[in-house]
Each structure stands twice: as C-alpha cells, then as structure tokens.
Scaffold this active site. Structure first.
Site, PDB file in Angstrom:
ATOM      1  N   THR A 185       0.864  -1.178   0.000  1.00 46.57           N
ATOM      2  CA  THR A 185       0.000   0.000   0.000  1.00 46.57           C
ATOM      3  C   THR A 185       0.904   1.233   0.000  1.00 46.57           C
ATOM      4  O   THR A 185       1.329   1.676  -1.060  1.00 46.57           O
ATOM      5  CB  THR A 185      -0.968  -0.012   1.200  1.00 46.57           C
ATOM      6  OG1 THR A 185      -0.231  -0.233   2.402  1.00 46.57           O
ATOM      7  CG2 THR A 185      -1.996  -1.120   1.046  1.00 46.57           C
ATOM      8  N   THR A 186       1.227   1.785   1.167  1.00 45.85           N
ATOM      9  CA  THR A 186       2.185   2.893   1.210  1.00 45.85           C
ATOM     10  C   THR A 186       3.612   2.404   1.405  1.00 45.85           C
ATOM     11  O   THR A 186       4.525   3.211   1.606  1.00 45.85           O
ATOM     12  CB  THR A 186       1.828   3.896   2.335  1.00 45.85           C
ATOM     13  OG1 THR A 186       1.754   3.200   3.576  1.00 45.85           O
ATOM     14  CG2 THR A 186       0.498   4.566   2.042  1.00 45.85           C
TER      15      THR A 186
ATOM     16  N   GLY B 168       3.633  -3.700   5.183  1.00 44.99           N
ATOM     17  CA  GLY B 168       3.294  -2.928   6.361  1.00 44.99           C
ATOM     18  C   GLY B 168       4.281  -1.813   6.591  1.00 44.99           C
ATOM     19  O   GLY B 168       5.487  -2.021   6.511  1.00 44.99           O
TER      20      GLY B 168
ATOM     21  N   GLY C 160       2.743   1.374   8.423  1.00 43.46           N
ATOM     22  CA  GLY C 160       2.094   2.255   9.388  1.00 43.46           C
ATOM     23  C   GLY C 160       1.077   1.466  10.189  1.00 43.46           C
ATOM     24  O   GLY C 160       0.815   0.298   9.918  1.00 43.46           O
TER      25      GLY C 160
ATOM     26  N   THR D 242       0.004  -3.032  10.885  1.00 49.94           N
ATOM     27  CA  THR D 242      -0.867  -3.034   9.701  1.00 49.94           C
ATOM     28  C   THR D 242      -0.082  -3.878   8.788  1.00 49.94           C
ATOM     29  O   THR D 242       0.571  -3.394   7.902  1.00 49.94           O
ATOM     30  CB  THR D 242      -1.013  -1.681   9.029  1.00 49.94           C
ATOM     31  OG1 THR D 242      -1.618  -0.832   9.912  1.00 49.94           O
ATOM     32  CG2 THR D 242      -1.944  -1.756   7.824  1.00 49.94           C
TER      33      THR D 242
ATOM     34  N   ASN E 161       0.464  10.531   5.587  1.00 51.34           N
ATOM     35  CA  ASN E 161      -0.834  10.290   6.222  1.00 51.34           C
ATOM     36  C   ASN E 161      -1.800  11.454   6.122  1.00 51.34           C
ATOM     37  O   ASN E 161      -3.022  11.255   6.213  1.00 51.34           O
ATOM     38  CB  ASN E 161      -0.610   9.892   7.687  1.00 51.34           C
ATOM     39  CG  ASN E 161      -0.061   8.487   7.794  1.00 51.34           C
ATOM     40  OD1 ASN E 161      -0.789   7.525   7.607  1.00 51.34           O
ATOM     41  ND2 ASN E 161       1.234   8.366   8.064  1.00 51.34           N
TER      42      ASN E 161
ATOM     43  N   THR F 223      -6.802  11.414  -0.168  1.00 52.50           N
ATOM     44  CA  THR F 223      -7.122  12.503  -1.104  1.00 52.50           C
ATOM     45  C   THR F 223      -6.064  12.679  -2.173  1.00 52.50           C
ATOM     46  O   THR F 223      -6.226  13.453  -3.089  1.00 52.50           O
ATOM     47  CB  THR F 223      -7.265  13.830  -0.335  1.00 52.50           C
ATOM     48  OG1 THR F 223      -6.066  14.077   0.418  1.00 52.50           O
ATOM     49  CG2 THR F 223      -8.447  13.786   0.605  1.00 52.50           C
TER      50      THR F 223
END
Length: 390
Positions: free
Chosen positions: A150-151, A173, A175, A183, A385, A390
């Site tokens: 993801t990030t 993972g 964050g 996570t 974050n 957005t």
C-alpha cells in the site's frame, strides 16, 4: 532482504494481477499449495477487525489452510453486511479456481478503511483468471510482495532453510504498527512436515519476540494477519530447528517493516536490560520507542538523553524502577548516569547519525531483557498520512 530470484518451496504456486483496486500495478494475489497442508495463524485484536479477518479466523481454526489471497489498497473494513458478503465471494471464487473447499482459503485485505470493494472489477478479474486456471500463473514471492503493498516503498520477502525444507515469506506494512503485530500482512509457506500444534507453537513464540515488538506509530490496524502454511512436501524436520528458523525469518521481516515505516529514515532499536521480568522490559522499551520526542531526536541525530529518561519515567505503574539504578547508552556511549565528556561527544553524535540507532537501558532490577523495533519520526510521516485518501 528481497531477492528477485527467490522461488517458492516445493508444491507452492502463486498468482499476482491487476484487479482495479488501484490505478496501476498488481493488487490481487494468491498463494496456494498443490496438496493438502496444515497451518497456523494470528490476527489483530482490534474491535473494528474487518470481514477478511473475521472470515479468516473462522477458516484458520481448522488448521488446514491451503491458500491465501490478498486484496491491496482497500481494507474492506466498516463496510457492513456488504463487506462480509464481498469477502466471502472473493474466497469462494479463489477456492473455485483452485478446486479446494472455501474454508481452506485465508483472505487478507489492506488499505483504506470504510470503502466498499469494487466488486464489478474484481469479479471481471477473477472471471478472466478462472478461464486460464491458477496453474497457468507463475508469480514469484517478489511479485506477490509487490502486489500486497500500500504505502510501502519496497516489497518485503525473506527465506530460511531447515534440513531439506525451505521457509519463504512475504509481508507488507509501514504504518499502524502497534501494539500487537502491525498493519501488517505476513505469510510464510514451507514444504516442511510438522503437526498443527508444532506449527502453532512455533508461530506464537516467533510473533511474540518479533512482530509484537514492532511499532511505528502506536496505532493498531483493523487487518493484521500473520499465517504459516506447511504442506510437508520436503518431509519432516526437527521442530526446534524449525521454530528457530521461523523466529529468525520473522525478525528479518520485522526489521524490514521497521526500516520502511512511513517517512522513516532510520531503524530505531530499543533494548531494556536487567528488568524484573520480560513483560516489564518490553513495556519500558515500548514507551521509549513510541515517544514522539525520542523519535524526532533520533531523526535529527540529537543525543537528547533527557527525552529517554522522560519516556522511562512516565511508566508510573512501574513502582520498582528507581532513577539511581537506571543507566542509558546511545550505541556504545553511556549518557546516564555519567554524562559523556567532550572526548566522547563526537562518538555519540556519529552513532546518532547512523542508519541504525541503538538505545540500551539498564533498570538494575533483575535479569530479564527485551528488544523492540521501530523507526524515527520525520515530516515524511505527516505527508504520507495527511493526504492518504485525497
């Protein structure tokens, strides 16, 4: 560390593809054994655990998991009955492609919370996959690790060997990494032959010493899952040797997760020694590791040991801790109770500027110790974050 030529243990195969969960790149993956297997798994303790976790918990209870599928970029959490139906449908589709019972499939879902899965594109994706059959695909561990991101800024894989068997793991993972796992999705597959009880015991011991000692930001994810699947294709191995290898592999992944924490520039390792018991050592170590003031000092290479003392002192329930028994080192340099002199300040500053920073605390109370793992806190964490959805 990730290796482009890493392969799966005997009897495992994987798929990775783009299912429309993100704009570009693979976002759906499947890892499966071509024969029956035994398994062990652990999950988040969050009260808002998602449908993927609830369904996987039920399936993992049988200790006969044979496959795992992961959806990246959407956690499918706080999505009500629709989310439950969607998770079950994904599992059913994967099971159908593999020709195995649905309760032998674990599902992981990670990403934004509160958004329904885009099932129309996911259905179309699995329809196309079913036409070819999973056996036609040959994704490697690095492909699957990338599809899970993801990030994350980089994929995370690891491998170990025990006798004739191999252990291969993928993880994601960066964050929401606290307090129990992260996570974090982490899957270990092995061709070792073990009993379900041996596998479960090895996993719980490994997780307690590794993933449970990891923190990036003190937030607990709704989706944490770690699982081990063993298909026995390589034959039996010594259970103690397997447990040691699994723990070492999990530590490898833990360090990779800590180094890739959102906005991280340094690995931070905090060890508490001479505690009353391991639980006390871990609590104190976590209070230092999680302190924003300690983490920002590490980021700025500022040897501000006063912040470490503050973080120890806020453990007001630890009534056995006495300041006159405490010692603190940054790297090899003692900073408390004896303040470093001018000759050692340069050594101290050099230690703080390294990519890995070690803080060692002695409590002077007993023989127990614990080490926890995390990272510094930078402006990059805020940037990641603040704009996540957005």
């Amino acid at each position: 560390m990730p290796h482009k030529y890493l392969t799966w243990p005997t009897g495992f195969r994987a798929y990775a593809g783009h299912g429309g969960l993100r704009e570009h790149g693979d976002d759906i993956s499947v890892i499966a054994s071509d024969r029956p297997a035994v398994s062990a798994a652990m999950f988040t303790k969050s009260l808002f655990a998602g449908p993927a976790v609830a369904l996987s918990r039920a399936h993992a209870a049988g200790r006969r998991l044979r496959a795992v599928t992961t959806l990246a970029q959407n956690a499918n959490v706080a999505t009500g009955r629709e989310g439950e139906r969607n998770a079950a449908e994904v599992v059913g589709r994967v099971a159908g492609i593999l020709g195995i019972p649905a309760d032998e499939v674990l599902i992981g879902s990670t990403g934004v919370i509160g958004r329904p899965l885009p099932m129309d594109t996911i259905r179309a994706h699995f329809d196309a996959a079913a036409e070819r059959g999973l056996a036609a695909y040959d994704a490697g561990p690095l492909d699957v690790a990338r599809a899970m991101m993801t990030t994350d800024t980089r994929p995370k894989t690891a491998e170990r060997a025990v006798g004739p068997a191999r252990l291969v793991a993928v993880a994601k993972g960066v964050g929401m990494l606290e307090p129990d796992m992260a996570t974090m999705l982490a899957y270990v597959v092995t061709d070792a032959a073990l009993s379900p009880a041996e596998l479960d015991g090895a996993l719980r011991t490994a997780v307690d010493r590794t993933f449970h000692c990891l923190s990036v930001d003190t937030d607990t994810s709704t989706s944490d899952t770690v699982a081990v699947i063993a298909n026995g294709a390589a034959g039996p191995v010594d259970p103690a040797e397997f447990a040691a290898a699994l723990a070492d592999l999990c530590l490898d992944l833990t360090l990779q997760l800590a180094r890739d924490g959102e906005g991280a520039t340094k690995l931070l390792r905090v060890t508490v020694e001479r505690a009353v018991d391991p639980a006390q050592a871990k609590r104190v170590a976590k209070s230092v590791l999680n302190s924003p003031l300690v983490k920002t000092a590490v980021h700025g290479a500022d040897p501000n040991w006063g912040r470490v003392l503050m973080a120890i002192g806020k453990n007001t329930d630890e009534t056995t801790i006495a300041p006159d028994k405490v010692s603190v080192r940054f790297g090899a340099v003692e900073v408390y109770p004896d303040e470093p002199g001018p000759d050692t300040l340069a050594e101290l500053t050099a230690a703080m500027r390294k990519d890995e920073v070690d803080i060692v605390i002695g409590l002077g109370l007993g023989q127990a110790a614990a080490t926890v793992y995390g990272c510094d806190l930078s402006a990059g964490y805020i940037r990641v974050n603040a704009d996540y959805t957005t």
